[in-house]
Design a protein around this motif. Structure first.
Motif, PDB file in Angstrom:
ATOM      1  N   GLU A 249       0.835  -1.198   0.000  1.00 41.77           N
ATOM      2  CA  GLU A 249       0.000   0.000   0.000  1.00 41.77           C
ATOM      3  C   GLU A 249       0.875   1.257   0.000  1.00 41.77           C
ATOM      4  OE1 GLU A 249      -0.207  -2.360   2.347  1.00 41.77           O
ATOM      5  OE2 GLU A 249      -2.056  -3.427   1.819  1.00 41.77           O
ATOM      6  N   GLY A 250       0.313   2.336  -0.491  1.00 42.41           N
ATOM      7  CA  GLY A 250       1.026   3.609  -0.506  1.00 42.41           C
ATOM      8  C   GLY A 250       0.981   4.312   0.839  1.00 42.41           C
ATOM      9  N   ASN A 251       1.446   5.562   0.844  1.00 44.63           N
ATOM     10  CA  ASN A 251       1.565   6.380   2.052  1.00 44.63           C
ATOM     11  C   ASN A 251       2.491   5.728   3.072  1.00 44.63           C
ATOM     12  OD1 ASN A 251       1.027   8.706   3.620  1.00 44.63           O
ATOM     13  ND2 ASN A 251      -0.499   7.581   4.809  1.00 44.63           N
ATOM     14  N   VAL A 252       3.677   5.340   2.588  1.00 46.83           N
ATOM     15  CA  VAL A 252       4.698   4.726   3.436  1.00 46.83           C
ATOM     16  C   VAL A 252       6.064   5.294   3.063  1.00 46.83           C
ATOM     17  CG1 VAL A 252       3.404   2.570   3.712  1.00 46.83           C
ATOM     18  CG2 VAL A 252       5.077   2.786   1.849  1.00 46.83           C
ATOM     19  N   ILE A 253       7.044   5.018   3.905  1.00 45.80           N
ATOM     20  CA  ILE A 253       8.438   5.337   3.610  1.00 45.80           C
ATOM     21  C   ILE A 253       9.172   4.033   3.324  1.00 45.80           C
ATOM     22  CG2 ILE A 253      10.613   6.217   4.571  1.00 45.80           C
ATOM     23  CD1 ILE A 253       8.930   8.242   6.158  1.00 45.80           C
ATOM     24  N   THR A 254       9.968   4.005   2.270  1.00 50.44           N
ATOM     25  CA  THR A 254      10.754   2.813   1.949  1.00 50.44           C
ATOM     26  C   THR A 254      12.230   3.068   2.249  1.00 50.44           C
ATOM     27  OG1 THR A 254      10.962   3.548  -0.369  1.00 50.44           O
ATOM     28  CG2 THR A 254       9.189   2.006   0.145  1.00 50.44           C
ATOM     29  N   ILE A 255      12.898   2.035   2.758  1.00 45.55           N
ATOM     30  CA  ILE A 255      14.349   2.089   2.989  1.00 45.55           C
ATOM     31  C   ILE A 255      14.974   0.870   2.318  1.00 45.55           C
ATOM     32  CG2 ILE A 255      16.210   2.001   4.694  1.00 45.55           C
ATOM     33  CD1 ILE A 255      14.458   3.465   6.644  1.00 45.55           C
ATOM     34  N   GLY A 256      15.975   1.096   1.494  1.00 42.20           N
ATOM     35  CA  GLY A 256      16.660   0.011   0.810  1.00 42.20           C
ATOM     36  C   GLY A 256      17.814  -0.532   1.638  1.00 42.20           C
ATOM     37  N   LEU A 257      17.800  -1.831   1.871  1.00 43.86           N
ATOM     38  CA  LEU A 257      18.909  -2.475   2.564  1.00 43.86           C
ATOM     39  C   LEU A 257      20.170  -2.343   1.709  1.00 43.86           C
ATOM     40  CD1 LEU A 257      19.858  -4.291   4.941  1.00 43.86           C
ATOM     41  CD2 LEU A 257      19.187  -6.261   3.563  1.00 43.86           C
ATOM     42  N   PRO A 268       0.316   2.763  -4.264  1.00 41.10           N
ATOM     43  CA  PRO A 268       0.699   1.350  -4.193  1.00 41.10           C
ATOM     44  C   PRO A 268       1.860   1.036  -5.128  1.00 41.10           C
ATOM     45  CG  PRO A 268      -1.689   1.568  -4.287  1.00 41.10           C
ATOM     46  CD  PRO A 268      -1.120   2.937  -4.540  1.00 41.10           C
ATOM     47  N   PHE A 269       2.675   0.041  -4.761  1.00 35.30           N
ATOM     48  CA  PHE A 269       3.899  -0.235  -5.513  1.00 35.30           C
ATOM     49  C   PHE A 269       4.344  -1.673  -5.301  1.00 35.30           C
ATOM     50  CE2 PHE A 269       4.874   1.285  -1.313  1.00 35.30           C
ATOM     51  CZ  PHE A 269       5.893   0.453  -0.858  1.00 35.30           C
ATOM     52  N   TYR A 270       5.166  -2.166  -6.230  1.00 31.78           N
ATOM     53  CA  TYR A 270       5.905  -3.416  -6.065  1.00 31.78           C
ATOM     54  C   TYR A 270       7.364  -3.055  -5.777  1.00 31.78           C
ATOM     55  CZ  TYR A 270       1.937  -5.764  -8.357  1.00 31.78           C
ATOM     56  OH  TYR A 270       0.696  -6.245  -8.686  1.00 31.78           O
ATOM     57  N   THR A 271       8.116  -4.006  -5.227  1.00 28.86           N
ATOM     58  CA  THR A 271       9.527  -3.742  -4.964  1.00 28.86           C
ATOM     59  C   THR A 271      10.398  -4.910  -5.417  1.00 28.86           C
ATOM     60  OG1 THR A 271       9.843  -4.783  -2.799  1.00 28.86           O
ATOM     61  CG2 THR A 271       8.781  -2.625  -2.825  1.00 28.86           C
ATOM     62  N   GLY A 272      11.679  -4.613  -5.511  1.00 28.28           N
ATOM     63  CA  GLY A 272      12.677  -5.651  -5.631  1.00 28.28           C
ATOM     64  C   GLY A 272      12.974  -6.215  -4.246  1.00 28.28           C
ATOM     65  N   GLN A 273      14.062  -6.964  -4.130  1.00 31.30           N
ATOM     66  CA  GLN A 273      14.433  -7.572  -2.853  1.00 31.30           C
ATOM     67  C   GLN A 273      14.974  -6.530  -1.871  1.00 31.30           C
ATOM     68  OE1 GLN A 273      14.008 -10.706  -1.945  1.00 31.30           O
ATOM     69  NE2 GLN A 273      13.332 -11.552  -3.897  1.00 31.30           N
ATOM     70  N   ASN A 274      14.856  -6.853  -0.583  1.00 34.78           N
ATOM     71  CA  ASN A 274      15.525  -6.104   0.490  1.00 34.78           C
ATOM     72  C   ASN A 274      15.087  -4.647   0.599  1.00 34.78           C
ATOM     73  OD1 ASN A 274      17.085  -8.414   1.151  1.00 34.78           O
ATOM     74  ND2 ASN A 274      18.510  -7.926  -0.506  1.00 34.78           N
ATOM     75  N   ILE A 275      13.774  -4.454   0.603  1.00 38.66           N
ATOM     76  CA  ILE A 275      13.203  -3.129   0.844  1.00 38.66           C
ATOM     77  C   ILE A 275      12.397  -3.179   2.133  1.00 38.66           C
ATOM     78  CG2 ILE A 275      11.679  -1.296  -0.017  1.00 38.66           C
ATOM     79  CD1 ILE A 275      14.075  -1.585  -1.781  1.00 38.66           C
ATOM     80  N   GLN A 276      12.688  -2.272   3.062  1.00 38.83           N
ATOM     81  CA  GLN A 276      11.944  -2.178   4.320  1.00 38.83           C
ATOM     82  C   GLN A 276      10.826  -1.139   4.163  1.00 38.83           C
ATOM     83  OE1 GLN A 276      12.814  -4.403   6.304  1.00 38.83           O
ATOM     84  NE2 GLN A 276      15.026  -4.724   6.278  1.00 38.83           N
ATOM     85  N   ILE A 277       9.665  -1.434   4.744  1.00 36.73           N
ATOM     86  CA  ILE A 277       8.498  -0.553   4.636  1.00 36.73           C
ATOM     87  C   ILE A 277       8.170   0.032   6.006  1.00 36.73           C
ATOM     88  CG2 ILE A 277       6.131  -0.338   3.808  1.00 36.73           C
ATOM     89  CD1 ILE A 277       8.035  -1.351   1.666  1.00 36.73           C
ATOM     90  N   LEU A 278       8.116   1.365   6.102  1.00 43.09           N
ATOM     91  CA  LEU A 278       7.837   2.052   7.367  1.00 43.09           C
ATOM     92  C   LEU A 278       6.441   2.673   7.307  1.00 43.09           C
ATOM     93  CD1 LEU A 278      10.999   1.899   7.118  1.00 43.09           C
ATOM     94  CD2 LEU A 278      11.063   3.972   8.518  1.00 43.09           C
ATOM     95  N   ARG A 279       5.599   2.292   8.286  1.00 35.21           N
ATOM     96  CA  ARG A 279       4.222   2.803   8.328  1.00 35.21           C
ATOM     97  C   ARG A 279       3.950   3.509   9.652  1.00 35.21           C
ATOM     98  NH1 ARG A 279       3.772  -2.162   5.694  1.00 35.21           N
ATOM     99  NH2 ARG A 279       2.755  -2.028   3.654  1.00 35.21           N
ATOM    100  N   ASN A 280       3.085   4.520   9.563  1.00 36.20           N
ATOM    101  CA  ASN A 280       2.613   5.221  10.755  1.00 36.20           C
ATOM    102  C   ASN A 280       1.253   5.826  10.408  1.00 36.20           C
ATOM    103  OD1 ASN A 280       2.146   7.747  12.436  1.00 36.20           O
ATOM    104  ND2 ASN A 280       3.925   6.898  13.493  1.00 36.20           N
ATOM    105  N   PRO A 281       0.246   5.685  11.265  1.00 35.01           N
ATOM    106  CA  PRO A 281      -1.102   6.193  10.933  1.00 35.01           C
ATOM    107  C   PRO A 281      -1.154   7.704  10.743  1.00 35.01           C
ATOM    108  CG  PRO A 281      -0.987   5.456  13.229  1.00 35.01           C
ATOM    109  CD  PRO A 281       0.264   4.988  12.562  1.00 35.01           C
TER     110      PRO A 281
END
Length: 355
Positions: A249-257, A268-281
């Motif tokens: 789902e969208g409205n998130v922050i992504t961090i690449g390992l 909304p999005f797809y990712t490659g390997q080793n992506i961390q997803i940060l969520r907060n309401p």
């Protein structure tokens, strides 16, 4: 009213680069020979318009300077250089024969040049001899020569249209942002864990994690996010993937390992390997723009390989955030602070284009 210029009703012709451009190349200088100055040094970098540093003039025949040209690196990066610039080794410059290049005609030419330049890399470099033989399609005049004036006017037309759209967009946006004076120094700040039980974010690995070789490459509207540090991490846009891969789902922050890249993903999005997803309401675009620079500061402690930004390390890492009277993150302040900055920028853009 003038008839709009159109690419489709023009005649085009293929030209060898050496037939229509003067070609020149830079030379190697040791960094010790250069001291800080005001002459751009153009290198193979694909950012900052190819400028790696600013130097003073060096008394050497290897210090080669040119102005008003298009630079092409041996790795395929292409930029317009208006001002006097010094070229590094394997950096080519081209300038049209019989025509005085300007920013408009350069903007027309650069995407065409990139079509053949993109394929070059360290293992297959763009040498002067190869560059001379490259061919490019250009619109022509009645004498079957490159129609430089058409190229120039076509870009002027595009920029005029874009200016109108931009002014309309920001005028509308300008009316919908309320400015509240916000100052970072007036706030109390507190340290918070990024993730974990008491953390600011709920951090999880991506739902998709699709290797590129397993990706359906049919073009679509969903971003495919990788660990790249450019274009918001977006490598391409794809269609819906196999049901075993769920889009995040969208409205998130992504961090690449490993690369420690940090971006806000609105949709909304797809990712490659080793992506961390940060969520907060409480997260939204403005709050993300406030927090991302703070996250990037902490990402500097991580590196490629065994010291990457793993889930465990992110959960144990802290960031400083402004707080409210209860000592909780002041989400309203963060949002309004970025809105204030955006409003200032909007006013600057509108003042520029209304001149």
């Amino acid at each position: 009213m003038k008839e709009a210029l159109n690419l489709n009703n023009r005649k085009w012709k293929s030209f060898k680069v050496s037939d229509i451009f003067y070609i020149f190349t830079g030379a190697l200088l040791n960094k010790e020979e250069m001291q800080e100055g005001n002459i751009p040094r153009i290198t193979a970098t694909d950012i900052n318009n190819g400028v790696a540093l600013f130097t003073n003039r060096v008394e050497s025949n290897k210090f080669r300077t040119f102005e008003n040209f298009i630079s092409i690196s041996f790795l395929g990066s292409v930029f317009y250089q208006k001002n006097l610039s010094s070229l590094d080794m394997k950096i080519h410059g081209i300038s049209p024969k019989g025509y005085n290049l300007n920013s408009y005609s350069a903007k027309f030419l650069i995407p065409i040049i990139k079509k053949f330049a993109f394929k070059y890399h360290y293992g297959y470099q763009l040498s002067t001899s190869i560059l001379r033989r490259q061919k490019m399609l250009l619109p022509i005049n009645n004498e079957s020569l490159p129609d430089w004036l058409f190229m120039e006017n076509y870009i002027k037309q595009k920029e005029f249209t874009f200016k109108k759209l931009l002014t309309t967009y920001y005028t509308h946006k300008n009316l919908n942002i309320t400015i509240i004076d916000q100052n970072l120094k007036d706030k109390q700040w507190k340290s918070f864990f990024i993730g974990g039980e008491d953390g600011v974010f709920d951090i999880k690995a991506t739902k998709s994690g699709i290797d590129k070789n397993k990706l359906s490459l049919i073009e679509g509207n969903t971003p495919y996010i990788t660990r790249s540090n450019i274009d918001n991490g977006i490598q391409m846009f794809v269609n819906k993937q196999k049901t075993i891969y769920q889009a995040d789902e969208g409205n998130v922050i992504t961090i690449g390992l490993d690369t420690q890249t940090v971006f806000y993903q609105e949709n909304p999005f797809y990712t490659g390997q080793n992506i961390q997803i940060l969520r907060n309401p409480y997260l939204n675009k403005y709050i993300a723009l406030f927090i991302i620079p703070l996250l990037k500061l902490q990402m500097q402690k991580f590196s490629w390989g065994s010291n990457g930004a793993t889930l465990g390390r992110l959960n144990r890492t802290k960031i400083l955030l402004p707080v409210n009277e209860k000592g909780d993150p002041d989400w309203n302040f963060m949002e309004n602070y970025i809105k204030q900055k955006e409003q200032i920028k909007i006013n600057s853009i509108l003042n520029h284009y209304k001149k």
